[in-house]
Design an enzyme around this catalytic site. Structure first.
Site, PDB file in Angstrom:
ATOM      1  N   THR A 196      26.532  -0.889  14.979  1.00 19.36           N
ATOM      2  CA  THR A 196      27.326   0.329  14.793  1.00 19.36           C
ATOM      3  C   THR A 196      26.816   1.438  15.702  1.00 19.36           C
ATOM      4  O   THR A 196      25.616   1.670  15.786  1.00 19.36           O
ATOM      5  CB  THR A 196      27.157   0.822  13.336  1.00 19.36           C
ATOM      6  N   VAL A 225      34.912  -3.620   4.022  1.00 22.81           N
ATOM      7  CA  VAL A 225      34.629  -2.339   4.668  1.00 22.81           C
ATOM      8  C   VAL A 225      33.152  -2.032   4.461  1.00 22.81           C
ATOM      9  O   VAL A 225      32.622  -2.244   3.372  1.00 22.81           O
ATOM     10  CB  VAL A 225      35.501  -1.211   4.051  1.00 22.81           C
ATOM     11  N   ASP A 227      29.629   0.638   5.569  1.00 23.07           N
ATOM     12  CA  ASP A 227      29.212   2.025   5.341  1.00 23.07           C
ATOM     13  C   ASP A 227      29.800   3.006   6.348  1.00 23.07           C
ATOM     14  O   ASP A 227      29.921   4.201   6.081  1.00 23.07           O
ATOM     15  CB  ASP A 227      27.685   2.127   5.432  1.00 23.07           C
ATOM     16  N   THR A 247      23.000   2.614  10.780  1.00 26.74           N
ATOM     17  CA  THR A 247      23.451   1.375  11.396  1.00 26.74           C
ATOM     18  C   THR A 247      22.826   0.221  10.610  1.00 26.74           C
ATOM     19  O   THR A 247      21.886   0.423   9.853  1.00 26.74           O
ATOM     20  CB  THR A 247      23.037   1.333  12.884  1.00 26.74           C
ATOM     21  N   GLY A 250      25.862  -2.556   6.121  1.00 32.33           N
ATOM     22  CA  GLY A 250      26.494  -1.428   5.441  1.00 32.33           C
ATOM     23  C   GLY A 250      26.370  -1.453   3.935  1.00 32.33           C
ATOM     24  O   GLY A 250      26.234  -0.409   3.296  1.00 32.33           O
TER      25      GLY A 250
HETATM   26  N1  GLY Z   1      27.014  -0.694   9.562  1.00 36.89           N
HETATM   27  C1  GLY Z   1      28.219  -1.349   9.838  1.00 36.89           C
HETATM   28  C2  GLY Z   1      28.715  -2.197   8.771  1.00 36.89           C
HETATM   29  O1  GLY Z   1      27.979  -2.655   7.931  1.00 36.89           O
HETATM   30  O2  GLY Z   1      29.911  -2.430   8.771  1.00 36.89           O
END
Ligand code: GLY
Length: 337
Positions: A196, A225, A227, A247, A250
């Protein structure tokens, strides 16, 4: 049915009024000063030294953001333009075009932005539109909402002039086809120097904004979905205190509302570095934490222009552009075994 353009009314935007003219002095950088942070807007008139920080090694993205700041652009413009560089980079397989798909082969994007007033916008599960971060900004600026999802987000983007394209590149399709042979659902600890992209910027007025964009976990379940579009988890800004982006996996960030936690720890007097370290400890010190199997990293900035970064595992890095130096800085990490 005719599509309606939403016009935000004053009562929905009024949340930002309390910030006022929080100009800051970035010339002094002591931890004592940091400990004096309060919830009271600063009111000195000194100009800040622009700063951009981003997760991972994204020198071109931070360069773009600094270019915007040097042309007197604001922090929100800077983080949006910086993130767009990575969204358009087809070689990066974790963001925008070229992102790895879910287990059904669909590339789905999550992104958000947050500005100096505490306004924010997000898109989740957006398909076929490369610049998710810009759609998130449009959600913030042109609707009374914070978050749009899936087909609704896409239709909104189209109404704003965004165009569709296939985001699944040959390289990512090939990787997905290879994965399908065993199709094991195993989150991978990211040591590939990319994930991310989260970016924080402080402009010449000392105002802070942030953005976050991702294609999420590779080969995730359809509809998942993470974080990154969740305000408080993937990103949080309080222009009187500082900002943080996350990052990594999530789910683990969401469970601790990680970015909000880091900003609140800075409000209590911790430096950005201390706050990032504490937020990582909250994850790894949970009873039965299986942190050895996943990565999470945070970067943060405070109103004094101090920055910090920390992760569970080695190889996380922050790119920082300040005073003409645009460099990758290896992050400290918890797991030394
Ligand atoms: N940090 C990105 C996700 O877990 O989607």
């Amino acid at each position: 049915m005719k599509r309606r353009d939403f016009i935000k009314n004053a009562s929905l935007t009024g949340m930002g009024l309390a910030v006022g003219n929080a100009l800051t002095n970035c010339e002094e950088n002591t931890s004592d000063q940091n400990k004096e942070l309060t919830n009271t807007p600063k009111n000195n008139s000194k100009r800040a030294s622009p700063i951009v920080v981003a997760t991972w090694h994204v020198i071109s993205a931070t360069a773009k953001a600094m270019e915007v700041l040097n042309q007197d652009g604001n922090a929100l413009d800077a983080v949006e333009q910086g993130c767009r560089i990575e969204e358009a980079n087809e070689k990066g397989q974790t963001v925008g075009k070229g992102g790895l798909p879910d287990r059904d082969g669909n590339v789905t994007l999550d992104a958000c932005v947050m500005d100096k007033h505490g306004n924010c916008g997000a898109v989740v599960y957006l398909q076929n539109i490369k610049h998710a971060v810009s759609v998130a900004r449009k959600v913030m600026e042109d609707t009374p909402h914070v978050m749009l999802a899936g087909e609704g987000a896409k239709q909104f983007a189209l109404s704003k002039g965004f165009t569709t394209e296939n985001l699944l590149t040959e390289a990512s399709k090939e990787a997905w086809e290879k994965w399908k042979i065993e199709a094991q659902y195993k989150p991978i600890i990211n040591i590939e120097n990319h994930d991310t992209i989260g970016m924080l910027a402080m402009d010449k007025n000392g105002d802070i904004s942030g953005a976050c964009t991702t294609s999420g976990l590779a080969y995730k379940l359809g509809g998942r979905v993470g974080d990154s579009p969740i305000i408080g988890s993937g990103l949080f800004i309080d222009n009187e205190i500082g900002g943080c982006v996350a990052t990594g996996l999530g789910e683990e960030v969401v469970k601790t509302v990680g970015s909000f936690l880091v900003v609140e720890l800075m409000r209590q007097g911790k430096s950005p570095q201390e706050a990032c370290e504490e937020a990582i400890k909250r994850i790894v010190n949970k009873p039965n934490s299986n942190y050895k199997n996943f990565q999470v990293g945070y970067i943060a900035i405070n109103k004094q222009g101090e920055t910090g970064s920390y992760a569970i595992h080695q190889w996380f890095s922050m790119t920082k552009f300040q005073n003409g130096v645009n460099e990758q800085i290896q992050s400290g990490y918890f797991n030394k075994t």
